[in-house]
Design a protein around this motif. Structure first.
Motif, PDB file in Angstrom:
ATOM      1  N   ARG A  25       0.845  -1.341   0.496  1.00 47.52           N
ATOM      2  CA  ARG A  25      -0.180  -0.330  -0.010  1.00 47.52           C
ATOM      3  C   ARG A  25       0.721   1.169   0.109  1.00 47.52           C
ATOM      4  N   GLU A  26       2.266   0.895  -0.659  1.00 42.76           N
ATOM      5  CA  GLU A  26       2.790   2.150  -0.111  1.00 42.76           C
ATOM      6  C   GLU A  26       2.437   3.514  -1.405  1.00 42.76           C
ATOM      7  N   LEU A  27       2.908   4.923  -1.544  1.00 44.56           N
ATOM      8  CA  LEU A  27       1.977   5.828  -2.121  1.00 44.56           C
ATOM      9  C   LEU A  27       3.494   5.658  -3.176  1.00 44.56           C
ATOM     10  N   GLN A  28       2.330   6.115  -4.626  1.00 44.79           N
ATOM     11  CA  GLN A  28       3.199   5.413  -5.616  1.00 44.79           C
ATOM     12  C   GLN A  28       3.226   6.388  -6.370  1.00 44.79           C
ATOM     13  N   ASP A  84      11.221  14.766   2.885  1.00 40.89           N
ATOM     14  CA  ASP A  84      10.394  13.467   3.615  1.00 40.89           C
ATOM     15  C   ASP A  84       9.813  13.684   2.047  1.00 40.89           C
ATOM     16  N   PRO A  85       9.119  13.313   1.006  1.00 42.45           N
ATOM     17  CA  PRO A  85       8.766  12.971  -0.085  1.00 42.45           C
ATOM     18  C   PRO A  85       7.505  12.556   0.258  1.00 42.45           C
ATOM     19  N   SER A  86       6.800  11.674   1.210  1.00 40.56           N
ATOM     20  CA  SER A  86       5.969  11.414   0.805  1.00 40.56           C
ATOM     21  C   SER A  86       5.012  12.492   2.204  1.00 40.56           C
ATOM     22  N   SER A  87       5.146  13.795   1.680  1.00 38.34           N
ATOM     23  CA  SER A  87       5.153  14.166   3.593  1.00 38.34           C
ATOM     24  C   SER A  87       4.542  15.387   2.616  1.00 38.34           C
ATOM     25  N   LEU A  88       3.666  16.373   2.554  1.00 39.28           N
ATOM     26  CA  LEU A  88       3.481  17.586   2.468  1.00 39.28           C
ATOM     27  C   LEU A  88       2.707  18.530   3.864  1.00 39.28           C
ATOM     28  N   LEU A  89       3.131  19.959   3.577  1.00 38.20           N
ATOM     29  CA  LEU A  89       3.474  20.992   4.696  1.00 38.20           C
ATOM     30  C   LEU A  89       2.157  21.904   3.715  1.00 38.20           C
ATOM     31  N   VAL A  90       1.317  21.976   4.762  1.00 38.75           N
ATOM     32  CA  VAL A  90      -0.222  22.552   4.775  1.00 38.75           C
ATOM     33  C   VAL A  90       0.126  23.929   5.637  1.00 38.75           C
ATOM     34  N   HIS A  91      -0.350  25.062   5.174  1.00 34.90           N
ATOM     35  CA  HIS A  91      -0.541  26.344   5.864  1.00 34.90           C
ATOM     36  C   HIS A  91      -1.932  26.999   5.917  1.00 34.90           C
ATOM     37  N   PHE A  92      -2.574  27.653   7.006  1.00 32.80           N
ATOM     38  CA  PHE A  92      -3.626  27.388   6.398  1.00 32.80           C
ATOM     39  C   PHE A  92      -4.093  29.204   6.814  1.00 32.80           C
ATOM     40  N   ASN A  93      -4.397  30.148   6.717  1.00 34.81           N
ATOM     41  CA  ASN A  93      -4.827  31.060   6.573  1.00 34.81           C
ATOM     42  C   ASN A  93      -6.330  31.237   7.252  1.00 34.81           C
ATOM     43  N   ALA A  94      -6.200  31.515   8.804  1.00 36.83           N
ATOM     44  CA  ALA A  94      -8.321  31.865   9.545  1.00 36.83           C
ATOM     45  C   ALA A  94      -8.217  33.125   9.018  1.00 36.83           C
ATOM     46  N   ALA A  95      -9.537  32.724   8.568  1.00 35.83           N
ATOM     47  CA  ALA A  95     -10.551  34.053   8.241  1.00 35.83           C
ATOM     48  C   ALA A  95     -10.562  34.878   9.698  1.00 35.83           C
ATOM     49  N   ASP A 121       0.052  25.827  10.492  1.00 38.52           N
ATOM     50  CA  ASP A 121       1.228  24.799   9.869  1.00 38.52           C
ATOM     51  C   ASP A 121       0.870  23.317  10.546  1.00 38.52           C
ATOM     52  N   PHE A 122       0.698  22.869   9.395  1.00 38.95           N
ATOM     53  CA  PHE A 122       0.447  20.916   9.410  1.00 38.95           C
ATOM     54  C   PHE A 122       1.287  20.554   8.853  1.00 38.95           C
ATOM     55  N   ARG A 123       2.219  19.429   9.310  1.00 38.40           N
ATOM     56  CA  ARG A 123       2.979  18.541   8.010  1.00 38.40           C
ATOM     57  C   ARG A 123       2.306  17.167   8.053  1.00 38.40           C
ATOM     58  N   CYS A 124       0.988  17.176   6.516  1.00 34.85           N
ATOM     59  CA  CYS A 124       0.539  15.563   6.895  1.00 34.85           C
ATOM     60  C   CYS A 124       1.256  14.989   5.946  1.00 34.85           C
ATOM     61  N   THR A 125       1.497  13.191   6.838  1.00 28.55           N
ATOM     62  CA  THR A 125       2.700  12.620   6.123  1.00 28.55           C
ATOM     63  C   THR A 125       1.262  11.390   5.239  1.00 28.55           C
ATOM     64  N   TYR A 126       1.826  11.023   4.693  1.00 31.89           N
ATOM     65  CA  TYR A 126       1.472   9.221   3.726  1.00 31.89           C
ATOM     66  C   TYR A 126       2.132   8.364   4.990  1.00 31.89           C
ATOM     67  N   VAL A 127       0.922   8.047   5.693  1.00 29.57           N
ATOM     68  CA  VAL A 127       1.670   6.551   6.124  1.00 29.57           C
ATOM     69  C   VAL A 127       1.754   5.394   5.508  1.00 29.57           C
ATOM     70  N   ASP A 128       0.707   5.537   4.628  1.00 27.50           N
ATOM     71  CA  ASP A 128       0.268   4.065   3.538  1.00 27.50           C
ATOM     72  C   ASP A 128      -0.246   5.178   1.901  1.00 27.50           C
ATOM     73  N   SER A 129      -0.570   4.615   1.060  1.00 24.50           N
ATOM     74  CA  SER A 129      -1.280   4.810   0.083  1.00 24.50           C
ATOM     75  C   SER A 129      -2.987   5.479   0.441  1.00 24.50           C
ATOM     76  N   ARG A 130      -3.415   5.048   1.423  1.00 24.17           N
ATOM     77  CA  ARG A 130      -4.788   5.551   2.258  1.00 24.17           C
ATOM     78  C   ARG A 130      -4.366   6.121   2.944  1.00 24.17           C
ATOM     79  N   GLU A 131      -3.873   6.393   4.733  1.00 24.12           N
ATOM     80  CA  GLU A 131      -4.183   6.746   5.668  1.00 24.12           C
ATOM     81  C   GLU A 131      -2.636   8.036   5.598  1.00 24.12           C
TER      82      GLU A 131
END
Length: 113
Positions: free
Chosen positions: A3-6, A38-49, A57-67
């Protein structure tokens, strides 16, 4: 079953930039970029209204292709470091974490073909 992220990181960033706006609340804005460390991670920045001018700022890491694993990296109010334990930041963090998970789920047709 593997289930590795492709999907490569840049394709993932593009997909997130297209899908995330539909899940956001009016007035909030965001940016998504790949995590260079980390190629399996995204950095997501939110500005609240709103008047407080919170940004998270969040780090979102793909543990596998679904999680995904989501972690809050930083919280600022009006450009200055703020207490991540405050109620306002915690509420925003919960909302944005939910939106990140919803976006990851919405993109499963790409990440888990």
């Amino acid at each position: 079953m593997n289930r590795e992220l492709q999907l490569d990181q840049q394709s993932l960033v593009s997909a997130w930039q297209e899908r995330l706006p539909a899940l956001m609340e009016d007035g909030d804005s965001f940016s998504v970029q790949g995590d260079a460390a980390d190629p399996s991670s995204l950095l997501v920045h939110f500005n609240a209204a709103g008047r407080q001018a919170y940004s998270l700022d969040f780090r979102c890491t793909y543990v596998d292709s679904r999680e995904v694993a989501v972690s809050l990296i930083d919280a600022e109010e009006a450009g200055r470091q703020t207490d991540e334990r405050s109620d306002a930041v915690q509420l925003l963090a919960q909302r944005y974490t939910r939106q990140i998970h919803e976006c990851a789920q919405a993109l499963q047709d790409l990440t888990n073909p």
